[in-house]
Design a protein around this motif. Structure first.
Motif, PDB file in Angstrom:
ATOM      1  N   SER A 151       9.230 -40.693 -64.358  1.00  0.00           N
ATOM      2  CA  SER A 151      10.238 -41.739 -64.170  1.00  0.00           C
ATOM      3  C   SER A 151      11.381 -41.200 -63.323  1.00  0.00           C
ATOM      4  N   GLY A 152      12.216 -42.112 -62.869  1.00  0.00           N
ATOM      5  CA  GLY A 152      13.391 -41.705 -62.110  1.00  0.00           C
ATOM      6  C   GLY A 152      14.370 -40.916 -62.960  1.00  0.00           C
ATOM      7  N   GLY A 153      14.489 -41.306 -64.223  1.00  0.00           N
ATOM      8  CA  GLY A 153      15.375 -40.589 -65.143  1.00  0.00           C
ATOM      9  C   GLY A 153      14.914 -39.161 -65.376  1.00  0.00           C
ATOM     10  N   GLU A 154      13.609 -38.986 -65.515  1.00  0.00           N
ATOM     11  CA  GLU A 154      13.073 -37.636 -65.693  1.00  0.00           C
ATOM     12  C   GLU A 154      13.328 -36.801 -64.437  1.00  0.00           C
ATOM     13  N   ALA A 155      13.207 -37.415 -63.278  1.00  0.00           N
ATOM     14  CA  ALA A 155      13.467 -36.716 -62.014  1.00  0.00           C
ATOM     15  C   ALA A 155      14.928 -36.285 -61.926  1.00  0.00           C
ATOM     16  N   ARG A 156      15.830 -37.165 -62.331  1.00  0.00           N
ATOM     17  CA  ARG A 156      17.261 -36.827 -62.317  1.00  0.00           C
ATOM     18  C   ARG A 156      17.554 -35.652 -63.247  1.00  0.00           C
ATOM     19  N   ARG A 157      16.981 -35.680 -64.441  1.00  0.00           N
ATOM     20  CA  ARG A 157      17.199 -34.576 -65.390  1.00  0.00           C
ATOM     21  C   ARG A 157      16.655 -33.268 -64.824  1.00  0.00           C
ATOM     22  N   LEU A 158      15.470 -33.312 -64.240  1.00  0.00           N
ATOM     23  CA  LEU A 158      14.864 -32.118 -63.662  1.00  0.00           C
ATOM     24  C   LEU A 158      15.772 -31.517 -62.595  1.00  0.00           C
ATOM     25  N   ILE A 159      16.291 -32.365 -61.723  1.00  0.00           N
ATOM     26  CA  ILE A 159      17.160 -31.903 -60.637  1.00  0.00           C
ATOM     27  C   ILE A 159      18.472 -31.369 -61.196  1.00  0.00           C
ATOM     28  N   ASN A 160      19.092 -32.085 -62.137  1.00  0.00           N
ATOM     29  CA  ASN A 160      20.364 -31.642 -62.717  1.00  0.00           C
ATOM     30  C   ASN A 160      20.234 -30.328 -63.473  1.00  0.00           C
ATOM     31  N   GLN A 161      19.050 -30.051 -64.030  1.00  0.00           N
ATOM     32  CA  GLN A 161      18.826 -28.815 -64.770  1.00  0.00           C
ATOM     33  C   GLN A 161      18.381 -27.664 -63.871  1.00  0.00           C
ATOM     34  N   GLY A 162      18.265 -27.922 -62.567  1.00  0.00           N
ATOM     35  CA  GLY A 162      17.933 -26.853 -61.619  1.00  0.00           C
ATOM     36  C   GLY A 162      16.459 -26.543 -61.497  1.00  0.00           C
ATOM     37  N   GLY A 163      15.584 -27.453 -61.914  1.00  0.00           N
ATOM     38  CA  GLY A 163      14.151 -27.190 -61.873  1.00  0.00           C
ATOM     39  C   GLY A 163      13.412 -27.856 -60.726  1.00  0.00           C
ATOM     40  N   ALA A 164      14.139 -28.412 -59.759  1.00  0.00           N
ATOM     41  CA  ALA A 164      13.509 -29.105 -58.637  1.00  0.00           C
ATOM     42  C   ALA A 164      13.850 -28.397 -57.330  1.00  0.00           C
ATOM     43  N   TYR A 165      12.851 -28.271 -56.472  1.00  0.00           N
ATOM     44  CA  TYR A 165      13.016 -27.530 -55.225  1.00  0.00           C
ATOM     45  C   TYR A 165      12.419 -28.306 -54.055  1.00  0.00           C
ATOM     46  N   ILE A 166      13.062 -28.173 -52.900  1.00  0.00           N
ATOM     47  CA  ILE A 166      12.520 -28.677 -51.644  1.00  0.00           C
ATOM     48  C   ILE A 166      12.384 -27.477 -50.725  1.00  0.00           C
ATOM     49  N   ASN A 167      11.164 -27.215 -50.299  1.00  0.00           N
ATOM     50  CA  ASN A 167      10.876 -26.064 -49.425  1.00  0.00           C
ATOM     51  C   ASN A 167      11.427 -24.759 -49.997  1.00  0.00           C
ATOM     52  N   GLY A 168      11.339 -24.595 -51.306  1.00  0.00           N
ATOM     53  CA  GLY A 168      11.758 -23.360 -51.955  1.00  0.00           C
ATOM     54  C   GLY A 168      13.237 -23.261 -52.274  1.00  0.00           C
ATOM     55  N   GLU A 169      14.029 -24.272 -51.921  1.00  0.00           N
ATOM     56  CA  GLU A 169      15.457 -24.248 -52.196  1.00  0.00           C
ATOM     57  C   GLU A 169      15.798 -25.245 -53.298  1.00  0.00           C
ATOM     58  N   THR A 170      16.647 -24.835 -54.235  1.00  0.00           N
ATOM     59  CA  THR A 170      17.052 -25.702 -55.330  1.00  0.00           C
ATOM     60  C   THR A 170      17.814 -26.906 -54.795  1.00  0.00           C
ATOM     61  N   ILE A 171      17.560 -28.072 -55.381  1.00  0.00           N
ATOM     62  CA  ILE A 171      18.260 -29.286 -54.992  1.00  0.00           C
ATOM     63  C   ILE A 171      19.585 -29.320 -55.742  1.00  0.00           C
ATOM     64  N   ALA A 172      20.676 -29.528 -55.005  1.00  0.00           N
ATOM     65  CA  ALA A 172      22.017 -29.461 -55.587  1.00  0.00           C
ATOM     66  C   ALA A 172      22.352 -30.669 -56.462  1.00  0.00           C
ATOM     67  N   ALA A 173      21.938 -31.878 -56.050  1.00  0.00           N
ATOM     68  CA  ALA A 173      22.265 -33.096 -56.788  1.00  0.00           C
ATOM     69  C   ALA A 173      21.099 -34.078 -56.664  1.00  0.00           C
ATOM     70  N   PHE A 174      20.959 -34.956 -57.665  1.00  0.00           N
ATOM     71  CA  PHE A 174      19.811 -35.861 -57.679  1.00  0.00           C
ATOM     72  C   PHE A 174      19.828 -36.867 -56.539  1.00  0.00           C
ATOM     73  N   ASP A 175      21.005 -37.156 -55.980  1.00  0.00           N
ATOM     74  CA  ASP A 175      21.089 -38.159 -54.920  1.00  0.00           C
ATOM     75  C   ASP A 175      21.111 -37.568 -53.507  1.00  0.00           C
ATOM     76  N   VAL A 176      20.740 -36.293 -53.380  1.00  0.00           N
ATOM     77  CA  VAL A 176      20.630 -35.677 -52.058  1.00  0.00           C
ATOM     78  C   VAL A 176      19.577 -36.440 -51.264  1.00  0.00           C
ATOM     79  N   LEU A 177      19.900 -36.774 -50.012  1.00  0.00           N
ATOM     80  CA  LEU A 177      18.950 -37.505 -49.177  1.00  0.00           C
ATOM     81  C   LEU A 177      17.989 -36.533 -48.506  1.00  0.00           C
TER      82      LEU A 177
END
Length: 77
Positions: free
Chosen positions: A24-50
């Motif tokens: 879900s979108g909520g699960e994705a937001r939690r994952l990103i806010n907790q530092g467990g989401a990466y784009i090309n090996g770099e941590t995503i800073a905020a859930f609304d990063v474009l």
């Protein structure tokens, strides 16, 4: 995925949800806010990063959720 979608940018949490890395979108937001989401090996800073065409490396974007779940997005021009 068509290049047009990346011209304006896609919020990171939507991309994680639409690729199936989260249920879900909520699960994705939690994952990103907790530092467990990466784009090309770099941590995503905020859930609304474009995510835009600037994130492309060799015509693709690698998403990672946690340590073991990956998804490769290849862009069609």
């Amino acid at each position: 995925m068509p290049f047009k979608k990346f011209a304006k940018g896609i919020p990171a949490y939507e991309l994680f949800f639409h690729t199936g890395l989260t249920k879900s979108g909520g699960e994705a937001r939690r994952l990103i806010n907790q530092g467990g989401a990466y784009i090309n090996g770099e941590t995503i800073a905020a859930f609304d990063v474009l995510v835009t065409s600037d994130h492309l490396k060799d015509g693709e974007i690698i998403l990672r959720a946690g340590k073991k779940r990956f998804h490769r997005i290849q862009i069609e021009k």
